[in-house]
Scaffold this active site. Structure first.
Site, PDB file in Angstrom:
ATOM      1  N   ASN A   9       0.772  -1.126  -0.070  1.00 42.69           N
ATOM      2  CA  ASN A   9      -0.107   0.041  -0.014  1.00 42.69           C
ATOM      3  C   ASN A   9       0.807   1.502   0.141  1.00 42.69           C
ATOM      4  O   ASN A   9       1.557   1.663   0.978  1.00 42.69           O
ATOM      5  CB  ASN A   9      -0.806   0.143   1.304  1.00 42.69           C
ATOM      6  CG  ASN A   9      -1.678   1.181   1.460  1.00 42.69           C
ATOM      7  OD1 ASN A   9      -1.886   2.254   0.621  1.00 42.69           O
ATOM      8  ND2 ASN A   9      -2.437   1.186   2.671  1.00 42.69           N
ATOM      9  N   TRP A  10       0.893   1.990  -1.158  1.00 43.62           N
ATOM     10  CA  TRP A  10       1.734   3.070  -1.111  1.00 43.62           C
ATOM     11  C   TRP A  10       1.268   4.223  -0.808  1.00 43.62           C
ATOM     12  O   TRP A  10       2.014   5.478  -0.634  1.00 43.62           O
ATOM     13  CB  TRP A  10       2.298   3.290  -2.719  1.00 43.62           C
ATOM     14  CG  TRP A  10       2.884   2.188  -3.178  1.00 43.62           C
ATOM     15  CD1 TRP A  10       3.289   0.946  -2.816  1.00 43.62           C
ATOM     16  CD2 TRP A  10       3.389   2.059  -4.815  1.00 43.62           C
ATOM     17  NE1 TRP A  10       4.237   0.202  -3.751  1.00 43.62           N
ATOM     18  CE2 TRP A  10       4.017   0.811  -4.897  1.00 43.62           C
ATOM     19  CE3 TRP A  10       3.117   2.744  -5.562  1.00 43.62           C
ATOM     20  CZ2 TRP A  10       4.675   0.262  -6.179  1.00 43.62           C
ATOM     21  CZ3 TRP A  10       3.865   2.369  -7.100  1.00 43.62           C
ATOM     22  CH2 TRP A  10       4.375   0.997  -7.246  1.00 43.62           C
ATOM     23  N   LYS A  11       0.102   4.359  -0.482  1.00 45.46           N
ATOM     24  CA  LYS A  11      -0.559   5.448   0.316  1.00 45.46           C
ATOM     25  C   LYS A  11      -0.352   6.845  -0.366  1.00 45.46           C
ATOM     26  O   LYS A  11      -0.336   6.660  -1.563  1.00 45.46           O
ATOM     27  CB  LYS A  11       0.037   5.653   1.822  1.00 45.46           C
ATOM     28  CG  LYS A  11       0.068   4.467   2.650  1.00 45.46           C
ATOM     29  CD  LYS A  11       0.125   4.683   4.244  1.00 45.46           C
ATOM     30  CE  LYS A  11       0.101   3.233   4.922  1.00 45.46           C
ATOM     31  NZ  LYS A  11       0.239   3.458   6.450  1.00 45.46           N
ATOM     32  N   HIS A  94      -9.372   0.490   5.570  1.00 46.63           N
ATOM     33  CA  HIS A  94      -8.124   0.806   5.995  1.00 46.63           C
ATOM     34  C   HIS A  94      -8.161   1.562   7.361  1.00 46.63           C
ATOM     35  O   HIS A  94      -9.110   2.728   7.437  1.00 46.63           O
ATOM     36  CB  HIS A  94      -7.111   1.413   4.926  1.00 46.63           C
ATOM     37  CG  HIS A  94      -5.486   1.325   5.582  1.00 46.63           C
ATOM     38  ND1 HIS A  94      -5.205   2.563   6.497  1.00 46.63           N
ATOM     39  CD2 HIS A  94      -4.458   0.660   5.276  1.00 46.63           C
ATOM     40  CE1 HIS A  94      -3.900   2.078   6.607  1.00 46.63           C
ATOM     41  NE2 HIS A  94      -3.466   1.169   5.987  1.00 46.63           N
ATOM     42  N   GLU A  96      -6.502   4.287   8.342  1.00 37.17           N
ATOM     43  CA  GLU A  96      -6.459   5.710   8.075  1.00 37.17           C
ATOM     44  C   GLU A  96      -7.872   6.065   7.593  1.00 37.17           C
ATOM     45  O   GLU A  96      -8.256   6.999   7.617  1.00 37.17           O
ATOM     46  CB  GLU A  96      -5.309   5.996   6.996  1.00 37.17           C
ATOM     47  CG  GLU A  96      -4.015   5.603   7.882  1.00 37.17           C
ATOM     48  CD  GLU A  96      -2.817   5.389   6.945  1.00 37.17           C
ATOM     49  OE1 GLU A  96      -2.840   5.351   5.876  1.00 37.17           O
ATOM     50  OE2 GLU A  96      -1.896   4.721   7.703  1.00 37.17           O
ATOM     51  N   GLU A 166      -4.902  -5.369  10.642  1.00 36.89           N
ATOM     52  CA  GLU A 166      -3.879  -4.584  11.036  1.00 36.89           C
ATOM     53  C   GLU A 166      -4.200  -3.741  12.390  1.00 36.89           C
ATOM     54  O   GLU A 166      -5.139  -2.943  12.398  1.00 36.89           O
ATOM     55  CB  GLU A 166      -4.038  -3.280   9.845  1.00 36.89           C
ATOM     56  CG  GLU A 166      -3.665  -3.867   8.532  1.00 36.89           C
ATOM     57  CD  GLU A 166      -3.245  -2.931   7.809  1.00 36.89           C
ATOM     58  OE1 GLU A 166      -2.180  -3.011   6.812  1.00 36.89           O
ATOM     59  OE2 GLU A 166      -3.914  -1.934   7.399  1.00 36.89           O
ATOM     60  N   GLY A 172       2.900   1.755  11.084  1.00 39.41           N
ATOM     61  CA  GLY A 172       3.868   3.074  10.869  1.00 39.41           C
ATOM     62  C   GLY A 172       4.354   3.383  11.970  1.00 39.41           C
ATOM     63  O   GLY A 172       4.964   4.546  12.091  1.00 39.41           O
ATOM     64  N   SER A 212       3.731  -2.629  10.457  1.00 37.38           N
ATOM     65  CA  SER A 212       5.293  -2.596  10.453  1.00 37.38           C
ATOM     66  C   SER A 212       6.032  -3.885  10.128  1.00 37.38           C
ATOM     67  O   SER A 212       6.866  -4.312  10.703  1.00 37.38           O
ATOM     68  CB  SER A 212       5.795  -2.279  11.733  1.00 37.38           C
ATOM     69  OG  SER A 212       5.380  -0.968  12.348  1.00 37.38           O
ATOM     70  N   GLY A 234       4.906   1.448   4.909  1.00 39.06           N
ATOM     71  CA  GLY A 234       6.328   1.843   4.777  1.00 39.06           C
ATOM     72  C   GLY A 234       7.206   1.122   3.895  1.00 39.06           C
ATOM     73  O   GLY A 234       7.785   1.624   3.129  1.00 39.06           O
TER      74      GLY A 234
HETATM   75  C1  PEP Z   1      -0.518  -0.124   6.086  1.00 40.16           C
HETATM   76  O1  PEP Z   1      -0.874   0.988   6.062  1.00 40.16           O
HETATM   77  O2  PEP Z   1      -1.253  -0.953   5.854  1.00 40.16           O
HETATM   78  C2  PEP Z   1       0.579  -0.691   7.073  1.00 40.16           C
HETATM   79  C3  PEP Z   1       0.577  -1.910   7.388  1.00 40.16           C
HETATM   80  O3  PEP Z   1       1.624   0.229   7.213  1.00 40.16           O
HETATM   81  P1  PEP Z   1       3.092   0.024   7.715  1.00 40.16           P
HETATM   82  O4  PEP Z   1       3.596  -1.455   7.118  1.00 40.16           O
HETATM   83  O5  PEP Z   1       3.856   1.073   7.631  1.00 40.16           O
HETATM   84  O6  PEP Z   1       2.938  -0.202   9.232  1.00 40.16           O
END
Ligand code: PEP
Length: 249
Positions: A9-11, A94, A96, A166, A172, A212, A234
């Site tokens: 996921n490149w956000k 998600h 976010e 998640e 993050g 993460s 990330g």
């Molecule tokens: C995500 O946003 O789906 C995610 C898991 O981010 P990160 O790997 O940066 O924790």
């Protein structure tokens, strides 16, 4: 036997040229990869990245879609427009979207059903906040988000659903759930799917872990019985970190 599924996921990162550079590197370096792969760039890079991953073993994903097919929804993007760009899957729910943009389960469920109706695959994200985990409510939160997210989804469409667990406190932040803690929630979500759709569906559904994930912890997480892949934020932004996750072990 479930196949591993690793998604990036490149956000809200990368211009089109940066996205193209990463997509080209991934196509080259994952061509011998054994698992299922997806990248989800921003809307503005979908066409560019789609042209690069076309014909490869990497699916094109979007990070969101509107709950309606079309109409007066300023700033939103329709599933029809995504399909027009060759998008094959969409990430929904998600954290976010849930916590910054206040999307609730009913709203997310509308999108899930609309995406399925138009033939897309869905990655449905669920996960608890830190205070919910500390209050012993992690399972209950994930159960509610799973049940409400899948409301009205026919058993025949479940093959196009992936669930991503998640934990919000791990996204993050550099904090990863231990493989054991993550596996326990995955097992619980699988049980919830079993209650809704039966034991066979529960065994088949792919449940990714997200939060993460890095090259250093991917293999340990993926070794757990109920962890079938990863949704990576990330570490998905560079081939140097995404490729070792995608080729873990
Ligand atoms: C995500 O946003 O789906 C995610 C898991 O981010 P990160 O790997 O940066 O924790």
């Amino acid at each position: 036997m479930r196949n591993y599924y690793i998604a990036g996921n490149w956000k809200m990162h990368k211009t089109r040229s940066e996205a193209a550079e990463l997509a080209k590197a991934l196509v080259a370096q994952l061509k011998d990869g054994k698992h299922k792969y997806l990248v989800a760039p921003t809307f503005t890079s979908l066409e560019t990245v789609g042209a690069i991953v076309k014909g490869s073993n990497i699916l094109l994903g979007a990070q969101n879609c509107a709950p309606e097919e079309q109409g007066a929804h300023t700033g939103e993007v329709s599933v029809l427009q995504l399909k027009d760009l060759g998008v094959q899957a969409v990430i929904l729910g998600h954290s976010e979207r849930r916590h910054i943009y206040k999307e609730d389960d009913e709203f997310i469920n509308k999108k899930v059903k609309l995406a399925l109706k138009h033939g897309l695959e869905v990655i449905l994200c669920v996960g608890e906040l830190l205070e919910e985990r500390e209050a012993g409510r992690a399972e209950a939160v994930c159960e509610t988000q799973t049940v409400k997210g899948l409301a009205g989804v026919a058993a025949g469409d479940l093959g196009r659903i992936t669930i991503a667990y998640e934990p919000v406190w791990a996204i993050g932040t550099g904090k990863t759930a231990t493989p054991e803690d993550a596996d326990a929630i995955h097992a619980y979500i699988r049980k919830v799917v079993g209650k809704l759709y039966g034991a066979d569906a529960a065994q088949k559904i792919i449940i990714q872990y997200g939060g993460s994930v890095k090259p250093e912890n991917a293999a340990q997480l993926m070794a757990k019985e109920n962890i079938d892949g990863a949704l990576v934020g990330g570490a998905a932004l560079k081939a140097d970190t995404f490729v070792p996750i995608a080729k873990f072990g």
